[in-house]
Enzyme design. Structure first.
Site, PDB file in Angstrom:
ATOM      1  N   HIS A   1      84.858  42.843   8.021  1.00  0.00           N
ATOM      2  CA  HIS A   1      84.831  41.961   9.196  1.00  0.00           C
ATOM      3  C   HIS A   1      84.072  40.645   8.989  1.00  0.00           C
ATOM      4  O   HIS A   1      83.128  40.562   8.218  1.00  0.00           O
ATOM      5  CB  HIS A   1      84.308  42.712  10.432  1.00  0.00           C
ATOM      6  CG  HIS A   1      85.104  43.964  10.676  1.00  0.00           C
ATOM      7  ND1 HIS A   1      84.643  45.021  11.406  1.00  0.00           N
ATOM      8  CD2 HIS A   1      86.361  44.324  10.276  1.00  0.00           C
ATOM      9  CE1 HIS A   1      85.562  45.986  11.440  1.00  0.00           C
ATOM     10  NE2 HIS A   1      86.609  45.581  10.755  1.00  0.00           N
TER      11      HIS A   1
ATOM     12  N   HIS B   1      79.507  41.549  19.474  1.00  0.00           N
ATOM     13  CA  HIS B   1      80.866  41.024  19.282  1.00  0.00           C
ATOM     14  C   HIS B   1      81.836  42.166  19.007  1.00  0.00           C
ATOM     15  O   HIS B   1      82.917  42.252  19.586  1.00  0.00           O
ATOM     16  CB  HIS B   1      80.879  39.986  18.145  1.00  0.00           C
ATOM     17  CG  HIS B   1      82.129  39.155  18.113  1.00  0.00           C
ATOM     18  ND1 HIS B   1      83.114  39.339  17.180  1.00  0.00           N
ATOM     19  CD2 HIS B   1      82.551  38.141  18.925  1.00  0.00           C
ATOM     20  CE1 HIS B   1      84.094  38.459  17.399  1.00  0.00           C
ATOM     21  NE2 HIS B   1      83.782  37.721  18.457  1.00  0.00           N
ATOM     22  N   CYS B   2      81.405  43.088  18.133  1.00  0.00           N
ATOM     23  CA  CYS B   2      82.284  44.214  17.770  1.00  0.00           C
ATOM     24  C   CYS B   2      82.569  45.151  18.937  1.00  0.00           C
ATOM     25  O   CYS B   2      83.683  45.663  19.048  1.00  0.00           O
ATOM     26  CB  CYS B   2      81.645  45.038  16.674  1.00  0.00           C
ATOM     27  SG  CYS B   2      81.520  44.185  15.121  1.00  0.00           S
TER      28      CYS B   2
HETATM   29  N1  NVA Z   1      80.297  44.888   7.954  1.00  0.00           N
HETATM   30  C1  NVA Z   1      79.404  43.940   8.541  1.00  0.00           C
HETATM   31  C2  NVA Z   1      79.129  44.216   9.988  1.00  0.00           C
HETATM   32  C3  NVA Z   1      80.183  43.717  10.875  1.00  0.00           C
HETATM   33  C4  NVA Z   1      79.697  43.648  12.299  1.00  0.00           C
HETATM   34  C5  NVA Z   1      78.070  43.962   7.815  1.00  0.00           C
HETATM   35  O1  NVA Z   1      77.691  45.020   7.306  1.00  0.00           O
HETATM   36  O2  NVA Z   1      77.405  42.940   7.764  1.00  0.00           O
END
Ligand code: NVA
Length: 329
Positions: free
Chosen positions: A213, A318-319
């Site tokens: 993401h 946000h997620c």
């Molecule tokens: N995978 C991302 C978090 C996304 C909200 C991270 O570990 O930084």
């Protein structure tokens, strides 16, 4: 009109729910997408998250709902009558809203293939005109590149079919920023471009962050102002052209924030995973007072709220939300 960017005044939003959140049984998609950074996965649990995690996460989600409702924002929740294959905690991941087009994205994790169904009732209840498109996904074995384990320069997904999570995308009206990473391949960006048509420009962002993401790497605060992760982006010249003349707020180091022992789904940078209520108000994690001070210098107030399991479950404000309607004057 539905939502088309990340910051205009919020009117209606889905807030996730932690009921039934689980780690699925290990198979190729989970191994390559979620755990490519680990050589040894013997200690990864599977099954339901501990009840304490689910209860506390739900309390924090209720806190978000109460705050947004108190501002007059309409809040919807996922339909949790069907047990999730993964979770209903992050509605951001499975569906993306582009004005009058709602896209169910071809998520690469096999356990998440039905996740968007829990959001359909919300869209069915809207009076607004919009088109719903479900992007098909086969999730064939050849989509997953087992050579990615231990090598952040090799991504988990091949290009045999288009695949991406909606949370690989950020919207700035007709400019759409798309992170190419373990949770979204180039074919996904191309398919999204074809679907949106030439009025939109999908800008792939590559070689910045390999894992899941975009929204702990870049947050769009308002037109012309963005929050960037200094561990992942050294200079805005690596970003797509439209972002290169935006002003940058460099996210302060959040410190080693807590997660439930033995369960960690994300880095400390969930601190950057903020929800804009409007261009002058954001939701951020209770501990992130340095970030609040910094944003304040740019005319942005922060509502500090607890998100005790943002790292345990892998998502913060946000997620765990999906903005459906914002007021675009
Ligand atoms: N995978 C991302 C978090 C996304 C909200 C991270 O570990 O930084």
């Amino acid at each position: 009109m539905l939502s088309k960017n990340e910051w205009d005044p919020l009117q209606r939003v889905i807030v996730g729910c932690a009921d039934g959140a689980r780690i699925p049984v290990m198979e190729t998609s989970l191994r390559t997408i979620n755990y490519s950074h680990l050589d040894d996965i013997d200690n990864i649990p599977h099954g339901l998250y501990p009840q304490q995690v689910i209860n506390e996460a739900n309390e924090d989600l209720e806190g978000i709902c109460s705050f947004l409702t108190s501002l007059g924002i309409k809040v919807d929740r996922p339909d949790t009558t069907t047990a999730p294959g993964y979770y209903h905690y992050c509605p951001r991941d499975s569906v993306c809203v582009f004005e009058d087009l709602v896209v169910e994205t071809p998520m690469p994790l096999r356990a998440r293939k039905n996740e968007s169904q829990s959001l359909e009732h919300v869209f069915s209840s809207l009076e607004d005109q919009f088109r719903w498109v479900k992007m098909q996904a086969k999730r064939q074995e050849l989509l997953y590149n087992t050579g990615c384990v231990g090598d952040p320069n090799t991504l988990a997904l091949t290009e045999v079919e288009a695949s991406f999570d909606a949370a690989n995308v950020l919207r700035c009206n007709r400019d759409i920023f798309y992170l190419v990473s373990n949770s979204g391949n180039r074919a996904g960006a191309n398919l999204l471009q074809d679907l949106l048509g030439k009025e939109y420009h999908v800008w792939p962002i590559e070689n910045i962050y390999s894992y899941m993401h975009i929204d702990s790497t870049i947050s769009l605060l308002r037109e012309g102002l963005m929050l960037l992760n200094p561990d992942r982006i050294k200079d805005k010249s690596v970003l797509p052209k439209p972002l290169q003349n935006w002003e940058v707020v460099w996210a302060p180091d959040p410190g080693e924030t807590w997660h439930y022992p033995g369960y960690c789904n994300s880095s400390k940078w969930t601190s950057m995973n903020i929800l804009s209520v409007d261009p002058k108000l954001v939701l951020i994690e209770k501990e992130q007072t340095s970030l609040a001070t910094l944003l304040n210098k740019h005319g942005i107030e922060s509502q500090l709220l607890p998100m005790r399991h943002s790292r345990t479950l892998g998502g913060s404000f946000h997620c765990v939300t999906l903005d459906i309607k914002r007021r675009h004057d």
